[in-house]
Write a protein that holds these residues in place. Structure first.
Motif, mmCIF file in Angstrom:
data_model
loop_
_atom_site.group_PDB
_atom_site.id
_atom_site.type_symbol
_atom_site.label_atom_id
_atom_site.label_comp_id
_atom_site.label_asym_id
_atom_site.label_seq_id
_atom_site.Cartn_x
_atom_site.Cartn_y
_atom_site.Cartn_z
ATOM 1 N N VAL A 57 1.020 -1.172 0.040
ATOM 2 C CA VAL A 57 -0.003 0.183 0.182
ATOM 3 C C VAL A 57 0.844 1.299 0.078
ATOM 4 O O VAL A 57 0.694 2.094 -0.734
ATOM 5 N N ARG A 58 1.769 0.984 0.792
ATOM 6 C CA ARG A 58 2.865 2.443 0.901
ATOM 7 C C ARG A 58 3.711 2.870 -0.232
ATOM 8 O O ARG A 58 3.723 3.894 -0.881
ATOM 9 N N ASP A 59 3.894 1.549 -1.025
ATOM 10 C CA ASP A 59 4.746 1.869 -2.251
ATOM 11 C C ASP A 59 3.887 1.962 -3.382
ATOM 12 O O ASP A 59 4.633 2.110 -4.805
ATOM 13 N N SER A 60 2.753 1.774 -3.412
ATOM 14 C CA SER A 60 1.548 1.620 -4.602
ATOM 15 C C SER A 60 1.469 3.098 -5.072
ATOM 16 O O SER A 60 1.581 4.089 -4.446
ATOM 17 N N PHE A 61 1.591 3.075 -6.615
ATOM 18 C CA PHE A 61 1.511 4.313 -7.343
ATOM 19 C C PHE A 61 -0.044 4.637 -7.530
ATOM 20 O O PHE A 61 -0.679 3.931 -8.310
ATOM 21 N N SER A 62 -0.470 5.508 -6.753
ATOM 22 C CA SER A 62 -2.014 5.922 -6.590
ATOM 23 C C SER A 62 -2.692 4.498 -6.127
ATOM 24 O O SER A 62 -2.042 3.930 -5.210
ATOM 25 N N THR A 63 -3.508 3.990 -6.799
ATOM 26 C CA THR A 63 -4.311 2.819 -6.544
ATOM 27 C C THR A 63 -4.004 1.747 -7.196
ATOM 28 O O THR A 63 -4.716 0.668 -7.307
ATOM 29 N N GLN A 64 -2.811 1.705 -7.898
ATOM 30 C CA GLN A 64 -2.401 0.749 -8.691
ATOM 31 C C GLN A 64 -2.250 -0.808 -7.936
ATOM 32 O O GLN A 64 -2.897 -1.952 -8.803
ATOM 33 N N ARG A 65 -1.736 -0.935 -6.823
ATOM 34 C CA ARG A 65 -1.716 -2.090 -6.206
ATOM 35 C C ARG A 65 -2.595 -2.367 -5.122
ATOM 36 O O ARG A 65 -2.277 -3.245 -4.108
ATOM 37 N N PHE A 66 -3.545 -1.626 -4.947
ATOM 38 C CA PHE A 66 -4.556 -1.729 -4.064
ATOM 39 C C PHE A 66 -5.257 -3.119 -3.981
ATOM 40 O O PHE A 66 -5.743 -3.700 -2.989
ATOM 41 N N GLN A 67 -5.632 -3.305 -5.330
ATOM 42 C CA GLN A 67 -6.307 -4.896 -5.375
ATOM 43 C C GLN A 67 -5.486 -5.919 -4.838
ATOM 44 O O GLN A 67 -5.829 -7.024 -4.410
ATOM 45 N N GLU A 68 -4.279 -5.899 -5.309
ATOM 46 C CA GLU A 68 -3.103 -6.826 -4.741
ATOM 47 C C GLU A 68 -3.322 -7.010 -3.302
ATOM 48 O O GLU A 68 -3.227 -8.117 -2.690
ATOM 49 N N ALA A 69 -3.042 -5.890 -2.635
ATOM 50 C CA ALA A 69 -3.112 -5.731 -1.240
ATOM 51 C C ALA A 69 -4.514 -6.239 -0.460
ATOM 52 O O ALA A 69 -4.501 -7.179 0.412
ATOM 53 N N ILE A 70 -5.581 -6.033 -1.072
ATOM 54 C CA ILE A 70 -7.095 -6.723 -0.681
ATOM 55 C C ILE A 70 -6.909 -8.181 -0.911
ATOM 56 O O ILE A 70 -7.482 -8.719 0.085
ATOM 57 N N ASP A 71 -6.414 -8.555 -2.035
ATOM 58 C CA ASP A 71 -6.156 -9.852 -2.270
ATOM 59 C C ASP A 71 -5.447 -10.718 -1.237
ATOM 60 O O ASP A 71 -5.802 -11.902 -0.692
ATOM 61 N N CYS A 72 -4.409 -10.248 -0.771
ATOM 62 C CA CYS A 72 -3.470 -10.753 0.048
ATOM 63 C C CYS A 72 -4.201 -10.386 1.405
ATOM 64 O O CYS A 72 -4.002 -11.361 2.403
ATOM 65 N N MET A 73 -4.973 -9.589 1.722
ATOM 66 C CA MET A 73 -5.892 -9.575 3.196
ATOM 67 C C MET A 73 -6.774 -10.658 3.318
ATOM 68 O O MET A 73 -7.083 -11.205 4.150
ATOM 69 N N LYS A 74 -7.612 -10.892 2.065
ATOM 70 C CA LYS A 74 -8.441 -12.062 1.790
ATOM 71 C C LYS A 74 -7.825 -13.445 2.420
ATOM 72 O O LYS A 74 -8.272 -14.021 3.053
ATOM 73 N N ALA A 75 -6.711 -13.608 1.747
ATOM 74 C CA ALA A 75 -5.848 -14.863 1.935
ATOM 75 C C ALA A 75 -5.585 -14.885 3.448
ATOM 76 O O ALA A 75 -5.684 -15.894 4.138
ATOM 77 N N MET A 76 -5.077 -13.927 4.114
ATOM 78 C CA MET A 76 -4.609 -13.645 5.316
ATOM 79 C C MET A 76 -5.848 -13.986 6.522
ATOM 80 O O MET A 76 -5.478 -14.709 7.377
ATOM 81 N N ARG A 77 -6.844 -13.236 6.034
ATOM 82 C CA ARG A 77 -8.030 -13.609 7.044
ATOM 83 C C ARG A 77 -8.590 -15.014 6.842
ATOM 84 O O ARG A 77 -8.937 -15.844 8.046
ATOM 85 N N LYS A 78 -8.482 -15.675 5.882
ATOM 86 C CA LYS A 78 -9.053 -16.799 5.625
ATOM 87 C C LYS A 78 -8.132 -17.976 6.360
ATOM 88 O O LYS A 78 -8.647 -18.827 7.060
ATOM 89 N N ALA A 79 -6.597 -17.814 6.169
ATOM 90 C CA ALA A 79 -5.793 -18.501 7.009
ATOM 91 C C ALA A 79 -5.721 -18.442 8.291
ATOM 92 O O ALA A 79 -5.940 -19.162 9.328
ATOM 93 N N ALA A 80 -6.278 -17.241 8.910
ATOM 94 C CA ALA A 80 -6.327 -16.956 10.466
ATOM 95 C C ALA A 80 -7.507 -17.643 10.882
ATOM 96 O O ALA A 80 -7.383 -18.104 12.198
#
Length: 828
Positions: free
Chosen positions: A739-762
């Motif tokens: 999120v910090r290094d993303s150019f505008s919203t370019q990598r926001f969806q990637e971060a959200i996908d990671c959050m979904k996988a993290m929550r499922k594993a948790a």
């Protein structure tokens, strides 16, 4: 005395009077294993026992194991005695004649229904007499066959008790083993007593229990509930093995007959190996002719039948590979190419080292063997290695028809017993058959002298490995060391002795009548779950019309009682275990990240000295690039040896090295780099047309599970239950960096996908629930900080909604967050 395997006729005498149609509530399991109560009739409940017994016969698959079904209480009459003596045995029907049972037999038994006419009455004694006569007519003079009878009744129908003694006398003459299975009969073992029992049932039950069964030589009585439970009880099958004729030889009976002995003996199995039943695969075959059994015989119909799939063997030869990326990208899988060949085109070969040596079928002459058991050597019984027993145990008896053989074998057995000797034997079961080695031991009991034999390995099958001493270490000078990290101290030895003693199971079982503790484990009481559970599953599926509604019940407690050690021993060994941890300094090993090794073939014959470079060898992508091919150079150098394999260890470490066989590198490279033995992959020289940085997945740093380039891919690949805590922490850090290094919203969806996988594993990890909640709180605080770049990422999370909020107690039992608080957290 064990009965002969098969050669048994079992008659099932089933009460179908109207009283058997009354309903009862029984416990069952739902599709998800939840218990519930269902209503079935007394007859349906009792027929489960009958079908389980019939399934046992089908499971054994013996043609000499037969059964028949007699119903009494039917509206009509059809039996052999009624044909001879009209109206003397009314309302008794021979429902299934004596046959070898098949799956269709189970279907017929399942279709039995209680009579709806309450005025129709069938007598239990009449049904038993008809069963005796039907069984006797089928067997005739077959005295070696075993006769059995199972009577299933609720005892609610009046019986004619005149001259019942003649019936039991006939049953004793024929040696019929009889079992009376009563529906809701009183059970002394479980303490069950039926309340409000009718007067008729009291009289009938008392008659069966106190008069009928005691007058039988082979009779038992029990309740249907206990019988159903016993059907699921795993128990070994005791059968009488067939005696096989052979000879026991001592010495050379052909070359020196005057100095040798040959004794006629009989052999039979003492134990037999049991394997789980082989499972057949079934498939639907449309538009074929299927056999359907009808009362008129077998008819052919055209239907979508489910039939067993037959096996066939095809011989394939690998001819190469196709597909995959030309640059060796592992993401593109290669498909192997096979060519079908006929069996006649194949030649049998034996492997000699790394070479296959072809051999024709008749190239080697088979060993000439003669049937018999040859004694090779006698030795002291104390020198026998128990681990050499590798097969089934066999009995060896003297020929019962030869007094000379009995005296001879008895003399040998007595001599071996007195001297404490065993014998090594060479066993050939038939002329021309393979040889087996075995050991025989003497046995004397109740005036019977015999031998027991078990197979043992050949000398070349035994491997003996030697290891250096664990407590006698020497340094390079040959001096004996007394202190070393590999030498245990006295405290370590004492702690380990105490730990082993605390796990002793010798006196960890139940108490006997005198109050002494018995062993916790006994081989006779242990059963193979693979054998009995598969058998139970097959039987349940055969009698259940809908597996989804009536799933397989849990295994019998006797089958699982040795799955967990006794709690008393666990409590007793806990203190000793903690002492061992302290003395040895034991700690949990860090999780090991699995690394993938791949082999890359290098062809040193391809390319010239000018074209060959180490950067070409290494490549810039995930896979190594190939050396350019130069036909002119190849023609000058001539045929070369096969390319050597190169090991590339592509793990998640700081540096990966490639081992190169310098004998295959051209001279110019050797001259330029004479000391090169390993080359770092961190800073390779970029080759022409190198892949772009976005196409490279750099490895994570040493000790880390997740890298910066593809965190979600690394999380799915490297994180498991053992290292889940570390994986969740690292993925959380990567999300913040993305999120910090993303150019505008370019990598926001990637971060959200990671959050979904993290929550499922948790959610799947007990400790992960708290990790996720703590991460999400910190992420929210970070995004709302003025110093954080791309703080509007939290608005994108809110759009996703509740599925990315805190884990509440409704989702995870260990959470302390209420559902309302989790919803509110996402809205704020």
């Amino acid at each position: 005395m064990p009965e002969r395997a098969g050669y048994t006729v079992t008659m099932f005498v089933i009460d179908v009077n109207s009283s058997m149609g009354q309903t009862r509530a029984v416990e069952a399991l739902g599709p998800n294993g939840e218990p519930y109560t269902k209503e079935i009739t007394h007859l349906e409940w009792a027929l489960q026992f009958v079908m389980m017994k019939v399934q046992e016969m089908i499971f054994n698959g013996r043609k000499t194991d037969k059964c028949g079904v007699i119903l009494y209480g039917t509206p009509g009459t059809k039996n052999i005695l009624n044909d001879e003596h009209a109206n003397e045995y009314p309302n008794v029907t021979e429902f299934i004649p004596i046959i070898q049972p098949t799956p269709s037999t189970l279907s017929k038994i399942a279709s039995i229904r209680a009579s709806e006419d309450s005025t129709t009455s069938g007598d239990s004694i009449d049904g038993i007499i008809v069963a005796i006569q039907t069984q006797g007519q089928f067997l005739g003079t077959k005295k070696t066959w075993t006769r059995k009878m199972v009577v299933v009744t609720d005892g609610e129908t009046p019986m004619e008790l005149d001259d019942w003694e003649a019936t039991t006398q006939k049953m004793n003459e024929l040696e019929i083993g009889t079992a009376i299975i009563g529906v809701d009969f009183d059970d002394e073992d479980s303490g069950f007593v039926e309340e409000n029992k009718s007067r008729t049932k009291q009289i009938n039950e008392k008659f069966f229990r106190n008069e009928f069964v005691p007058s039988l030589n082979r009779g038992i009585i029990g309740t249907c509930a206990a019988a159903l439970q016993d059907c699921n009880l795993p128990e070994p099958k005791f059968t009488k093995s067939v005696l096989m004729q052979t000879v026991l030889r001592i010495g050379d009976t052909e070359g020196r007959p005057e100095d040798s002995i040959e004794i006629s003996v009989k052999t039979s199995k003492c134990t037999a190996l049991v394997r789980p039943v082989s499972l057949k695969k079934f498939g639907r075959r449309e538009g074929i002719q299927a056999d359907v059994e009808t009362e008129g015989g077998m008819t052919m119909v055209n239907a979508n039948a489910v039939v067993p799939l037959t096996r066939r063997t095809e011989y394939l030869i690998e001819r190469g590979e196709e597909g995959g990326d030309e640059d060796g990208d592992e993401d593109e899988e290669k498909e192997k190419i096979y060519e079908k060949v006929e069996k006649e085109q194949l030649v049998k070969a034996f492997k000699y080292g790394a070479t296959w040596v072809p051999s024709e079928e008749d190239a080697w002459e088979k060993l000439h063997t003669v049937k018999g058991i040859d004694v090779l050597q006698f030795f002291d019984a104390s020198k026998w290695h128990r681990e050499y027993s590798i097969g089934e145990v066999q009995f060896i008896f003297a020929d019962p028809n030869s007094a000379r053989a009995q005296v001879s074998l008895s003399s040998i057995v007595q001599a071996m017993y007195i001297k404490g000797a065993y014998a090594i034997v060479r066993w050939v079961s038939g002329d021309g058959r393979d040889v087996k080695m075995g050991v025989v031991a003497p046995r004397t009991e109740e005036g019977l002298d015999y031998l027991v034999s078990v197979q043992m390995p050949f000398a070349e099958d035994v491997r003996k490995y030697t290891f250096p001493s664990l407590d006698n270490l020497k340094n390079r000078l040959g001096e004996t060391l007394t202190k070393h990290p590999n030498i245990p101290t006295d405290d370590m030895m004492s702690a380990m002795d105490a730990f082993v003693d605390s796990m002793d199971l010798t006196h960890a079982g139940d108490k006997d009548e005198e109050g002494n503790r018995l062993p916790w484990f006994t081989p006779l009481d242990s059963f193979n779950p693979a054998v009995h559970r598969v058998k139970q599953a097959l039987f349940h599926g055969a009698i259940t019309s809908d597996i989804a509604k009536n799933p397989l019940p849990p295994p019998h407690p006797e089958l699982t009682k040795y799955f967990e050690p006794p709690s008393k021993v666990l409590r007793r060994s806990k203190k000793a275990l903690e002492q061992c941890k302290q003395v040895f300094g034991a700690r949990q090993a860090p999780p090991k990240v699995a690394t993938k090794r791949k082999k890359v073939d290098l062809d040193a014959t391809e390319g010239t000295d000018d074209e060959f470079s180490l950067s070409d060898l290494m490549g810039a992508g995930p896979g190594p690039s190939k050396v350019p091919k130069n036909s002119a150079s190849q023609s000058q150098s001539g045929p070369q040896s096969q390319p050597e394999a190169m090991d590339v260890d592509s793990g998640t470490e700081d540096e990966d090295y490639v081992k190169i066989d310098m004998t295959s590198v051209p001279k110019s490279v050797k001259a330029e780099s004479p000391k090169v033995s390993k080359i770092s992959k961190k800073t390779p020289t970029p080759p022409p047309q190198a892949a772009s940085p976005m196409e490279i997945d750099p490895p994570a740093q040493s000790g880390k599970l997740i890298g910066n380039a593809f965190p979600l891919k690394d999380f799915n690949k490297n994180v498991n239950a053992a290292n889940m805590a570390q994986g969740l922490d690292e993925l959380g850090i990567m999300i913040v960096e993305i999120v910090r290094d993303s150019f505008s919203t370019q990598r926001f969806q990637e971060a959200i996908d990671c959050m979904k996988a993290m929550r499922k594993a948790a959610l799947e990890d007990e400790d992960g629930v708290e990790q996720w909640n703590e991460f999400l709180r910190n992420l929210k605080t970070t995004c709302r900080s003025k110093a954080f770049k791309n703080g509007d990422f939290w608005d994108h999370i809110k759009k996703v909604g509740r599925t990315l909020s805190l884990i509440s107690e409704k989702e995870g039992a260990v959470s302390d967050i209420s559902e309302a608080a989790a919803v509110k957290f996402m809205k704020d």
